[in-house]
Each structure stands twice: as C-alpha cells, then as structure tokens.
Motif scaffolding. Structure first.
Motif, short mmCIF file in Angstrom:
data_model
loop_
_atom_site.label_atom_id
_atom_site.label_comp_id
_atom_site.label_asym_id
_atom_site.label_seq_id
_atom_site.Cartn_x
_atom_site.Cartn_y
_atom_site.Cartn_z
N VAL A 7 52.61 25.44 31.89
CA VAL A 7 53.43 25.63 33.09
C VAL A 7 52.86 26.81 33.85
O VAL A 7 52.79 27.92 33.33
N PHE A 43 51.81 21.79 36.46
CA PHE A 43 51.94 21.50 35.03
C PHE A 43 50.64 20.85 34.58
O PHE A 43 50.25 19.81 35.11
N ALA A 61 55.06 23.92 24.98
CA ALA A 61 54.87 24.39 26.35
C ALA A 61 54.33 25.80 26.32
O ALA A 61 54.86 26.66 25.61
N ILE A 112 51.88 21.41 27.15
CA ILE A 112 51.96 21.43 28.60
C ILE A 112 51.88 22.89 29.05
O ILE A 112 52.62 23.75 28.56
N MET A 152 63.70 22.23 35.48
CA MET A 152 62.45 21.87 34.79
C MET A 152 62.75 21.24 33.43
O MET A 152 62.15 20.24 33.04
N ILE A 159 53.81 28.85 28.84
CA ILE A 159 54.24 29.29 30.17
C ILE A 159 53.39 30.48 30.60
O ILE A 159 53.49 31.57 30.02
N GLN A 197 53.33 18.46 39.83
CA GLN A 197 53.43 19.61 40.74
C GLN A 197 54.80 19.56 41.42
O GLN A 197 55.34 18.48 41.66
#
Length: 224
Positions: free
Chosen positions: A122, A170, A68, A120, A214, A70, A181
């Motif tokens: 974020v 995302f 992820a 992913i 999340m 961010i 979303q």
C-alpha cells in the motif's frame, strides 16, 4: 454603484465556484502526479458510498495475498507549512494515517515488515491539506483563492472549511505490478476563523474513514 454591483457579482461567482470545489470526488484536473497512470481511473463509490476515482485490475485475485506492507505515507507535492497548517501538524497527519491503515488492514491481513510474495504493498500519499484561504492548496485556482479572501474579509471572518485529499497505489509485493489505484478527498472539521490553527484532530475522522474503506473494499473484492 456599478463598482458595488460588479464586486457583488464577483463575490457571488467565487462562492459558487468554491461550492463546486467542495465535492468529495477529485476532478481529473486536480490530480497531483503521484500516481504513474491516471488514464484508467473511473468514477466509483467507496465501500461507504463516497464518490472516488478508482481502478482495480480486473484480473486481481486478492485471495493470493495474505499480507499487507504499508509504506510510510508521504505528502505529494512537498508541503509548505503556514501559520494555519504547521510542519508539526503535517507530520502528525502522516503518522496518524499510517497508524489508521495498519489498524484497519490488520483486521483482515497480516501487516508485513517488508514487501514480498503474497503481499500487497500500500503506497499512500496526502496530496492536499487546505483551509478556505490558507494552507497547502495545490487544488485552488489563484483568482478563486483571492476572491475567497475578499468574501471572508467582507463577512468579518467566517468558519474555514478544511479539505484533505489522498491518492494511493496498491502493488504486488513480488513483481511490483500495479493492482489498484484510488483518488479521493474529504472534509475535515471547520476551523473557527482564518487565524485558527489546524490540528490532526480536525482530520482524524477523514483519515479513519479512508482506512476503514480500504479494509472494507478488500473484503468486498475478496468475497466476490
């Protein structure tokens, strides 16, 4: 006598209206414009059971994502610091939110330093931080805000409720396709009166809850 009756009716209407605004689910009329497409959002419940507006790509396979990234959270629209909500507090809120997201998502995924394959992205935003009478209030209708100020004055100063809202997208770190979303809001700690400054401590529990949800949502989708 008629003036007194009319004022009482107006103030009661204002209180009822504000109670409706206290709902934990964001009304579509309150969307900030941060997300590119709101049309797919549907009422749902977060992992902790809180009402949210959400969309998840039905073709999403989260097992394809092991990392992820961010993005630094931002305010949208641009915030307007006030005597109650200072610029310093606004900065502290985004920093704390970023740290909470990394802490929670880091429990189930590797936190990447940049977008890329199998990642992913974020993209979070804080879209409102408001007290009952003052602060950054994109969700408040002016007549209600004015009536609320009158209620507060008549009551000699009451606790100030605190609301904070977020929208998040995302994305696929490779092709940048939108995967999911979410739009939601929460209530922070009440302030003693309309002169009390908001601090990041007053909204930490909300930010922690969003970050945890999340992480739990990712786990739920992964285990389906």
């Amino acid at each position: 006598m008629r003036k007194t009756t009319l004022l009482h009716a107006l103030l009661c209407s204002a209180v009822i209206g504000l109670a409706g605004c206290a709902s934990s689910q964001v009304d579509p009329t309150q969307y900030s414009g941060f997300l590119k497409d709101y049309s797919r959002l549907k009422p749902a419940e977060s992992a902790s059971g809180t009402p949210v507006m959400r969309w998840i790509d039905p073709k999403l396979n989260v097992r394809n994502y092991t990392q992820a990234y961010i993005e630094p959270s931002q305010f949208y629209p641009a915030p307007r610091p006030t005597a109650v909500v200072s610029a310093q507090t606004l900065q502290q809120i985004t920093r704390y939110y970023d740290a909470a997201l990394k802490r929670e998502l880091g429990k189930v995924m590797t936190i990447a330093s940049a977008p890329g394959p199998n990642t992913i992205v974020v993209r979070p935003a804080i879209t409102a931080v408001s007290t009952k009478n003052e602060g950054f209030q994109p969700y408040e209708v002016l007549p209600i805000a004015l009536a609320a100020a009158a209620v507060n004055t008549a009551a000699g100063g009451r606790d100030q409720s605190v609301e904070i809202a977020t929208e998040a997208a995302f994305l696929d770190g490779g092709n940048r396709a939108v995967l999911a979303q979410v739009v939601r809001k929460g209530a922070g700690e009440n302030l003693e009166n309309d002169k009390t400054q908001l601090t990041v401590n007053d909204v930490k529990a909300v930010l922690d809850g969003w970050a945890k949800d999340m992480r739990l949502s990712f786990e739920q989708v992964k285990n389906k």
